[in-house]
Design an enzyme around this catalytic site. Structure first.
Site, PDB file in Angstrom:
ATOM      1  N   ARG A   1      52.013  55.025 -26.581  1.00 45.22           N
ATOM      2  CA  ARG A   1      51.028  54.430 -27.475  1.00 45.22           C
ATOM      3  C   ARG A   1      50.601  55.437 -28.538  1.00 45.22           C
ATOM      4  O   ARG A   1      50.810  56.640 -28.393  1.00 45.22           O
ATOM      5  CB  ARG A   1      49.819  53.967 -26.675  1.00 45.22           C
ATOM      6  CG  ARG A   1      49.084  55.095 -25.979  1.00 45.22           C
ATOM      7  CD  ARG A   1      47.950  54.577 -25.111  1.00 45.22           C
ATOM      8  NE  ARG A   1      48.444  54.162 -23.802  1.00 45.22           N
ATOM      9  CZ  ARG A   1      47.664  53.828 -22.768  1.00 45.22           C
ATOM     10  NH1 ARG A   1      46.349  53.860 -22.898  1.00 45.22           N
ATOM     11  NH2 ARG A   1      48.174  53.492 -21.624  1.00 45.22           N
TER      12      ARG A   1
ATOM     13  N   ASP B   1      46.940  56.224 -30.877  1.00 44.26           N
ATOM     14  CA  ASP B   1      45.519  55.857 -30.925  1.00 44.26           C
ATOM     15  C   ASP B   1      45.149  55.154 -32.218  1.00 44.26           C
ATOM     16  O   ASP B   1      45.874  55.222 -33.215  1.00 44.26           O
ATOM     17  CB  ASP B   1      44.654  57.125 -30.821  1.00 44.26           C
ATOM     18  CG  ASP B   1      44.456  57.524 -29.371  1.00 44.26           C
ATOM     19  OD1 ASP B   1      44.839  56.744 -28.472  1.00 44.26           O
ATOM     20  OD2 ASP B   1      43.920  58.626 -29.146  1.00 44.26           O
TER      21      ASP B   1
ATOM     22  N   TYR C   1      55.642  65.167 -33.570  1.00 46.34           N
ATOM     23  CA  TYR C   1      54.437  64.752 -34.296  1.00 46.34           C
ATOM     24  C   TYR C   1      54.271  65.624 -35.533  1.00 46.34           C
ATOM     25  O   TYR C   1      54.652  66.808 -35.541  1.00 46.34           O
ATOM     26  CB  TYR C   1      53.194  64.915 -33.414  1.00 46.34           C
ATOM     27  CG  TYR C   1      52.999  63.788 -32.432  1.00 46.34           C
ATOM     28  CD1 TYR C   1      52.382  62.606 -32.809  1.00 46.34           C
ATOM     29  CD2 TYR C   1      53.439  63.913 -31.115  1.00 46.34           C
ATOM     30  CE1 TYR C   1      52.198  61.566 -31.913  1.00 46.34           C
ATOM     31  CE2 TYR C   1      53.263  62.877 -30.200  1.00 46.34           C
ATOM     32  CZ  TYR C   1      52.635  61.705 -30.612  1.00 46.34           C
ATOM     33  OH  TYR C   1      52.459  60.674 -29.725  1.00 46.34           O
TER      34      TYR C   1
ATOM     35  N   ARG D   1      46.007  66.399 -31.147  1.00 44.07           N
ATOM     36  CA  ARG D   1      44.734  66.468 -31.863  1.00 44.07           C
ATOM     37  C   ARG D   1      43.852  67.608 -31.355  1.00 44.07           C
ATOM     38  O   ARG D   1      43.081  68.189 -32.131  1.00 44.07           O
ATOM     39  CB  ARG D   1      44.014  65.123 -31.776  1.00 44.07           C
ATOM     40  CG  ARG D   1      44.732  64.046 -32.607  1.00 44.07           C
ATOM     41  CD  ARG D   1      44.249  62.650 -32.291  1.00 44.07           C
ATOM     42  NE  ARG D   1      42.807  62.548 -32.466  1.00 44.07           N
ATOM     43  CZ  ARG D   1      42.092  61.500 -32.067  1.00 44.07           C
ATOM     44  NH1 ARG D   1      42.688  60.473 -31.463  1.00 44.07           N
ATOM     45  NH2 ARG D   1      40.797  61.483 -32.268  1.00 44.07           N
TER      46      ARG D   1
END
Lengths: 245, 245
Positions: free
Chosen positions: A50, A52, A110, A198
């Site tokens: 997933r 966010d 990422y 993050r």
């Protein structure tokens, strides 16, 4: 027939990737597009993982099964014709029936974008983290190097995580790249814990503006202590860059 | 004291520049920021001109008067502290009391961004016009050259325009620039009629994909006939680039 799809999306207006009751999500938009292509029949998709709320994707991947026999280029056209403008299918390929978009991931990448400038940019507010103070890129790279390899990343995981099993992951590469006026941080690994990128970025930005020492990453890896690290950076700067199988 | 302000904004979420009852506009946001800086006192601003709903600005200009004696750098900080993230003041300078942001414009420059690619880009849907078919840049430039100079641009004006006076304007320069993956059209002139740039672009895109002949611009200038020209292009690709005094 099973199909593997690569999709990019602007996550700004969605409640994340995964289907949730009473919320518009990326998954719900894609499944309803597939359902329309299948004359109302329900079609489930399985993604690599997933993302966010507010997180973007340049190369998210998912698989689905269909009895329809369309050429793969037509699948792409049909999906894009039924998707909103902020979700775009890049490629569709047919895969083996045993292929699994979550279990067979070999590498995920990422990218985190930081807008490092004396003034805000009104066009980047949902697409990059704004940092006013000049960032010390060399110091940030030095810190990132400590993360490369196989480690227990417990300290880098949100306490809201419900992941079972160990928190050992392998980071293959982590680098800071300047693409004026953006500073981009690219991290590739075997997999990532909830909010891991993050939390890395929230800390890295403090390292870059000399508020934290690069060695903090080593201390967090050694002690597994989340409180050593910085804040969880905003989702707006985060892009799921690619998924390799 | 009179101040001249340069401001950039993302027009996506606004009902254009000019104040309208019951709508959020760029002007209303700036005037309410100024009002808060002036302890609730009403402050009017006068811009170089309005921009439509969805149109962006890289360098819009406006003036206002104030009794407050702040250094110009502090004006910028104070304004940005009170403005939303999608409106950013770039510069503030003090000017002569007779200076007027609308009447004293010498040149205005617009930039129009076209995303010319086989696939949509989910991140550009509010920031560029999407054109799938390859554009013939040379042909577009040839057409633009016909517009340079002083002409009656009646054919290039929206029928909704309420402008009084003549429709003669001077285009100083008009060029197509490729900045992969964008095609940018830059037009500088003495002033522009309502929707003029968007009508030029709507036609130019048809010229670029060989649906219209470049000579259509000359015919429109000669006949003053709006119906010769293409559709008014989407506001999302349009940027007020600069205003010179």
């Amino acid at each position: 027939m099973r199909y593997l799809v690569t999709v990019s999306y602007d996550g700004t207006h969605y409640h994340g990737y995964q289907i949730q009751p009473n919320h518009v999500t990326i998954q719900s938009k894609i499944e309803s597009a597939l359902s329309r292509i299948h004359k109302g029949e329900r079609v489930n998709i399985v993604a690599s993982g997933r993302t966010d709320s507010g997180v973007h994707a340049l190369g998210q991947a998912f698989h689905f099964d269909s009895e329809l026999r369309l050429p793969t280029e037509n699948w792409k056209l049909a999906l894009n014709a039924h998707l909103p403008d902020d979700i775009v299918v890049q490629a569709v390929q047919s895969v083996d029936d045993h292929f699994h978009a979550r279990y067979h991931v070999i590498e995920k990448g990422y990218e985190y974008r930081i807008y490092n400038h004396p003034d805000r940019d009104p066009f980047r507010r949902y697409y990059a983290l704004y940092i006013k103070e000049p960032l010390d890129i060399k110091r940030m790279q030095e810190a990132l190097n400590l993360l490369i390899g196989t480690h227990d990343f417990t300290a880098f995981c949100s306490s809201k995580s419900t992941v079972k099993g160990d928190k050992i992951r392998t980071i293959f590469s982590a680098e800071v790249v300047i693409e004026e006026p953006l500073v981009k941080v690219r991290i590739n690994g075997s997999g990532f814990l909830y909010n891991m990128v993050r939390i890395i970025i929230g800390t890295l930005v403090d390292i870059g503006r000399h508020r934290k020492d690069p060695a903090i990453f080593q201390q967090a890896l050694d002690t597994l202590d989340r409180s050593k690290l910085g804040k969880t950076a905003s989702p707006s700067g985060l892009y799921l860059h690619h998924v390799n199988y």
